[in-house]
Design a protein around this motif. Structure first.
Motif, mmCIF file in Angstrom:
data_model
loop_
_atom_site.group_PDB
_atom_site.id
_atom_site.type_symbol
_atom_site.label_atom_id
_atom_site.label_comp_id
_atom_site.label_asym_id
_atom_site.label_seq_id
_atom_site.Cartn_x
_atom_site.Cartn_y
_atom_site.Cartn_z
ATOM 1 N N LEU A 1 27.762 39.936 34.129
ATOM 2 C CA LEU A 1 27.690 41.215 34.850
ATOM 3 C C LEU A 1 28.350 41.094 36.218
ATOM 4 N N ASP A 2 28.092 39.977 36.883
ATOM 5 C CA ASP A 2 28.716 39.754 38.196
ATOM 6 C C ASP A 2 30.237 39.750 38.089
ATOM 7 N N ALA A 3 30.743 39.137 37.040
ATOM 8 C CA ALA A 3 32.208 39.089 36.851
ATOM 9 C C ALA A 3 32.777 40.496 36.692
ATOM 10 N N GLN A 4 32.058 41.346 35.983
ATOM 11 C CA GLN A 4 32.539 42.721 35.785
ATOM 12 C C GLN A 4 32.574 43.491 37.109
ATOM 13 N N PHE A 5 31.515 43.282 37.921
ATOM 14 C CA PHE A 5 31.526 43.979 39.224
ATOM 15 C C PHE A 5 32.618 43.444 40.140
ATOM 16 N N GLU A 6 32.880 42.132 40.051
ATOM 17 C CA GLU A 6 33.973 41.565 40.844
ATOM 18 C C GLU A 6 35.307 42.193 40.450
ATOM 19 N N GLN A 7 35.497 42.443 39.146
ATOM 20 C CA GLN A 7 36.721 43.110 38.692
ATOM 21 C C GLN A 7 36.827 44.521 39.261
ATOM 22 N N LEU A 8 35.672 45.192 39.287
ATOM 23 C CA LEU A 8 35.667 46.554 39.868
ATOM 24 C C LEU A 8 35.994 46.518 41.342
ATOM 25 N N ASP A 9 35.472 45.538 42.047
ATOM 26 C CA ASP A 9 35.768 45.400 43.469
ATOM 27 C C ASP A 9 37.248 45.147 43.698
ATOM 28 N N ALA A 10 37.833 44.294 42.829
ATOM 29 C CA ALA A 10 39.274 44.004 42.963
ATOM 30 C C ALA A 10 40.112 45.262 42.749
ATOM 31 N N LEU A 11 39.762 46.098 41.781
ATOM 32 C CA LEU A 11 40.479 47.353 41.531
ATOM 33 C C LEU A 11 40.378 48.310 42.740
ATOM 34 N N GLY A 12 39.200 48.291 43.357
ATOM 35 C CA GLY A 12 39.008 49.156 44.535
ATOM 36 C C GLY A 12 39.907 48.738 45.674
ATOM 37 N N ASP A 13 40.011 47.446 45.858
ATOM 38 C CA ASP A 13 40.881 46.954 46.923
ATOM 39 C C ASP A 13 42.342 47.364 46.671
ATOM 40 N N ASP A 14 42.820 47.258 45.452
ATOM 41 C CA ASP A 14 44.200 47.641 45.116
ATOM 42 C C ASP A 14 44.440 49.131 45.418
ATOM 43 N N ALA A 15 43.456 49.934 45.105
ATOM 44 C CA ALA A 15 43.600 51.389 45.343
ATOM 45 C C ALA A 15 43.694 51.680 46.830
ATOM 46 N N GLU A 16 42.864 50.962 47.606
ATOM 47 C CA GLU A 16 42.881 51.177 49.047
ATOM 48 C C GLU A 16 44.236 50.781 49.635
ATOM 49 N N ILE A 17 44.801 49.691 49.119
ATOM 50 C CA ILE A 17 46.107 49.238 49.616
ATOM 51 C C ILE A 17 47.184 50.268 49.298
ATOM 52 N N GLU A 18 47.206 50.803 48.106
ATOM 53 C CA GLU A 18 48.198 51.828 47.719
ATOM 54 C C GLU A 18 48.070 53.079 48.560
ATOM 55 N N ALA A 19 46.807 53.431 48.863
ATOM 56 C CA ALA A 19 46.591 54.637 49.670
ATOM 57 C C ALA A 19 47.123 54.456 51.088
ATOM 58 N N ARG A 20 46.853 53.304 51.639
ATOM 59 C CA ARG A 20 47.347 53.059 52.995
ATOM 60 C C ARG A 20 48.888 52.970 53.029
ATOM 61 N N LEU A 21 49.465 52.368 51.977
ATOM 62 C CA LEU A 21 50.950 52.301 51.942
ATOM 63 C C LEU A 21 51.543 53.719 51.898
ATOM 64 N N ALA A 22 50.947 54.591 51.151
ATOM 65 C CA ALA A 22 51.459 55.961 51.053
ATOM 66 C C ALA A 22 51.365 56.661 52.395
ATOM 67 N N ALA A 23 50.326 56.377 53.134
ATOM 68 C CA ALA A 23 50.139 56.985 54.439
ATOM 69 C C ALA A 23 51.214 56.533 55.414
ATOM 70 N N LEU A 24 51.515 55.280 55.354
ATOM 71 C CA LEU A 24 52.563 54.769 56.214
ATOM 72 C C LEU A 24 53.895 55.432 55.918
ATOM 73 N N LYS A 25 54.223 55.594 54.645
ATOM 74 C CA LYS A 25 55.510 56.205 54.286
ATOM 75 C C LYS A 25 55.540 57.656 54.706
ATOM 76 N N GLY A 26 54.437 58.313 54.682
ATOM 77 C CA GLY A 26 54.408 59.721 55.058
ATOM 78 C C GLY A 26 54.588 59.911 56.557
ATOM 79 N N ALA A 27 54.235 58.951 57.303
ATOM 80 C CA ALA A 27 54.372 59.061 58.726
ATOM 81 C C ALA A 27 55.825 58.919 59.097
#
Length: 236
Positions: A210-236
């Motif tokens: 179960l812990d491994a599954q939540f770690e995978q979810l955490d990793a996916l969240g981090d990737d999404a946050e990085i993509e969102a911030r990259l898009a913000a930079l390009k928009g500026a």
């Protein structure tokens, strides 16, 4: 069997040391049973011998009494004949007096013979009375010994039965683990502990997955946050 032989056996058995005999016996119970049989048989034979001896003694005593009575009777007759002779002689009948004196002498002779018979029988009667007394005493002792034998046999049988019961109990007890009466319970407890440990292992394994599954979810969240911030930079 002669009277003397029976008397000897009575004396021997009556003086027997039962305890010494038992101490030397390989099988005391069997020896007691045999001794009881021997005593019973010898007592029966001795009783027959004593009865015969007493019967013979009574006959001797009767004969002795008859001789004593006969001696007294002949004495009375001798006295009567002598008195009659004196009366006849006083009356002047000498020939008839002599005849009665002759009768008195015959009576006195019979009296002497009867007294001798009685006197000769007295030592034999005394000896027979002594023998009967010893035989009766020996019989009494044998009967006492027989009672002791029977009591000892009963005690021995009771002790043997008690010992047998104790041995059976000890044999049964040896089949039980008397050193650790909870051994079976301990084995069952150990089995339960193993089952509990197995359950804990499964729980731990499930938790790890179960812990491994939540770690995978955490990793996916981090990737999404990085993509969102990259898009913000390009928009500026």
């Amino acid at each position: 069997m002669t009277k003397q032989t029976i008397f000897s056996r009575v004396a021997t058995l009556a003086k027997a040391n039962i305890n010494a005999l038992l101490d030397s016996a390989e099988d005391p119970q069997k020896m007691l049973d045999q001794l009881i049989r021997d005593y019973t048989n010898n007592i029966r034979e001795a009783e027959d011998a004593v009865s015969t001896t007493i019967g013979n003694l009574r006959l001797l005593e009767q004969d002795h009494k008859e001789d004593v009575d006969a001696a007294a009777e002949w004495g009375v007759k001798a006295l009567a004949a002598s008195k009659k002779a004196d009366e006849l002689r006083a009356a002047g009948t000498a020939a008839e007096a002599d005849r009665f004196d002759g009768l008195a002498k015959v009576a006195l002779g019979r009296q002497l013979h009867s007294e001798k018979e009685a006197r000769d029988a007295e030592p034999t009667i005394a000896a027979q009375n002594e023998v009967v007394g010893k035989l009766k005493s020996g019989l009494d002792q044998m009967k006492t010994k027989l009672g002791e034998l029977q009591a000892k046999r009963d005690q021995l049988v009771a002790r043997a039965r008690t010992a047998q019961a104790q041995n059976q109990m000890m044999d049964a007890a040896q089949n039980i683990d008397v050193l650790d009466p909870t051994s079976e319970l301990s084995r069952f407890e150990e089995k339960v502990r193993r089952e509990e440990a197995r359950a804990l292992g499964k729980q731990e394994l499930a938790a790890s997955s179960l812990d491994a599954q939540f770690e995978q979810l955490d990793a996916l969240g981090d990737d999404a946050e990085i993509e969102a911030r990259l898009a913000a930079l390009k928009g500026a």
